[in-house]
Write a protein that holds these residues in place. Sequence first.
Motif, PDB file in Angstrom:
ATOM      1  N   VAL A 108     -62.721  72.496  25.907  1.00 35.43           N
ATOM      2  CA  VAL A 108     -63.518  71.710  26.853  1.00 35.43           C
ATOM      3  C   VAL A 108     -63.275  72.185  28.281  1.00 35.43           C
ATOM      4  CG1 VAL A 108     -63.786  69.404  27.864  1.00 35.43           C
ATOM      5  CG2 VAL A 108     -63.714  69.671  25.384  1.00 35.43           C
ATOM      6  N   ALA A 109     -62.019  72.492  28.617  1.00 35.08           N
ATOM      7  CA  ALA A 109     -61.693  72.944  29.968  1.00 35.08           C
ATOM      8  C   ALA A 109     -62.355  74.274  30.295  1.00 35.08           C
ATOM      9  CB  ALA A 109     -60.173  73.053  30.123  1.00 35.08           C
ATOM     10  N   VAL A 110     -62.457  75.147  29.302  1.00 35.77           N
ATOM     11  CA  VAL A 110     -63.027  76.485  29.530  1.00 35.77           C
ATOM     12  C   VAL A 110     -64.558  76.449  29.491  1.00 35.77           C
ATOM     13  CG1 VAL A 110     -63.220  78.823  28.589  1.00 35.77           C
ATOM     14  CG2 VAL A 110     -60.993  77.674  28.666  1.00 35.77           C
ATOM     15  N   ILE A 111     -65.116  75.793  28.465  1.00 38.23           N
ATOM     16  CA  ILE A 111     -66.570  75.810  28.268  1.00 38.23           C
ATOM     17  C   ILE A 111     -67.276  74.812  29.178  1.00 38.23           C
ATOM     18  CG2 ILE A 111     -68.394  75.453  26.541  1.00 38.23           C
ATOM     19  CD1 ILE A 111     -66.381  76.334  24.413  1.00 38.23           C
ATOM     20  N   ARG A 112     -66.600  73.701  29.491  1.00 43.85           N
ATOM     21  CA  ARG A 112     -67.175  72.626  30.307  1.00 43.85           C
ATOM     22  C   ARG A 112     -68.525  72.163  29.740  1.00 43.85           C
ATOM     23  NH1 ARG A 112     -64.623  72.088  35.238  1.00 43.85           N
ATOM     24  NH2 ARG A 112     -63.118  73.725  35.737  1.00 43.85           N
ATOM     25  N   PRO A 113     -68.523  71.649  28.518  1.00 48.38           N
ATOM     26  CA  PRO A 113     -69.785  71.215  27.902  1.00 48.38           C
ATOM     27  C   PRO A 113     -70.320  69.945  28.562  1.00 48.38           C
ATOM     28  CG  PRO A 113     -67.956  70.502  26.570  1.00 48.38           C
ATOM     29  CD  PRO A 113     -67.372  71.346  27.665  1.00 48.38           C
ATOM     30  N   ARG A 114     -71.602  69.680  28.381  1.00 50.87           N
ATOM     31  CA  ARG A 114     -72.193  68.435  28.854  1.00 50.87           C
ATOM     32  C   ARG A 114     -71.761  67.317  27.908  1.00 50.87           C
ATOM     33  NH1 ARG A 114     -78.520  68.430  29.851  1.00 50.87           N
ATOM     34  NH2 ARG A 114     -77.785  69.597  31.673  1.00 50.87           N
ATOM     35  N   LEU A 115     -71.111  66.321  28.464  1.00 49.06           N
ATOM     36  CA  LEU A 115     -70.600  65.222  27.659  1.00 49.06           C
ATOM     37  C   LEU A 115     -71.498  63.992  27.770  1.00 49.06           C
ATOM     38  CD1 LEU A 115     -66.791  65.471  28.534  1.00 49.06           C
ATOM     39  CD2 LEU A 115     -67.995  66.493  26.592  1.00 49.06           C
ATOM     40  N   MET A 124     -70.860  60.553  33.358  1.00 52.95           N
ATOM     41  CA  MET A 124     -71.180  61.630  32.413  1.00 52.95           C
ATOM     42  C   MET A 124     -72.672  61.638  32.124  1.00 52.95           C
ATOM     43  SD  MET A 124     -68.091  61.549  29.590  1.00 52.95           S
ATOM     44  CE  MET A 124     -68.381  59.856  29.145  1.00 52.95           C
ATOM     45  N   GLN A 181     -67.692  67.717  21.729  1.00 51.06           N
ATOM     46  CA  GLN A 181     -67.285  66.343  22.043  1.00 51.06           C
ATOM     47  C   GLN A 181     -66.859  65.605  20.779  1.00 51.06           C
ATOM     48  OE1 GLN A 181     -69.640  63.897  24.781  1.00 51.06           O
ATOM     49  NE2 GLN A 181     -69.658  62.265  23.241  1.00 51.06           N
TER      50      GLN A 181
END
Length: 308
Positions: free
Chosen positions: A66-73, A1, A188
């Motif tokens: 999270v699945a839709v936006i796919r943020p930086r974790l 990550m 997150q």
Amino acid sequence: MAETFAPVQPDNRMAAMSIVAATCFIALSTLFAKMLTTDALGPALSPFQVSHGRFVFALLFFVVGVAVIRPRLTRPHWGLHLARTGCGWGGVTLMFAAVAFIPMADATALSFTSPVFTLIFAVVLLGETVGWVRWAAVAVALTGAAVLLRPTPESFQPAALLALGAAVAMGTENIWIKKLTRREGRLQILLVNNLVGVVIASAALLAVGWQSPTSAQWGALAGVGLSMATAQSFYINGMARADASFVAPFIYGTLVFAALYDAVIFGAVPDWVSWLGAAIIVAGALLLAWREGRKRPTRLHPVAGVVK
């Protein structure tokens, strides 16, 4: 990550609006919980089962997000997450214990001293500078809460320490939230918090037992979770954009919205004392918003995150 994290731009106006929006949905989740813990939709469910449903449905909401936006974790700071979730759970548990000994209105009135503890801990643990306006705004809002909730002399007994303990726990939780917003992305934080919450709530539910909800209760459980997830989203956004000591007075908006829902849905028309309490709460928040709005806003460097 990825390990980089860019803090959001400070914005007191946006923070205040976010916290007020959050209190609207917090009150809505309480409304759903009230229906579930009474016989309004079927045999009453235990508070532990309502708490479990709240975390499960909120977690599903954020998993989809999270699945839709796919943020930086980034790598989660598990110590802060456990402290934050533990304080939140502890605050709720102490409140449940308090209402077993003193009237619910009295316990609620005492628990709403939490913004005062947030202000104190913001100075001690976060190093925030709290001027007289912020102290005055919290004092005014606290006075309005006392008027609105009408605490009785019976509130001030040994069992009241449980409600005060809940206030301390919830006030401390705000500090951990603020610390997390300096390290991790908002989505997150919400995802990890609800994941930890599901684990804690599931363990508690196993201890007291499961009761099969009616179809209407399943809908209300989803309502608790989704309204709380929405509230958390607004709340985290507000905490990320301003000092914890600044947002504290706006938390009292929950009481105003709760009274509004009671009036619209249950026909509990507020009397003049309720209107006075609500007006004092709003006045405290407006005092702070007006004073802070006259200050020169700080700017955050978009890359390094340095306050200028």
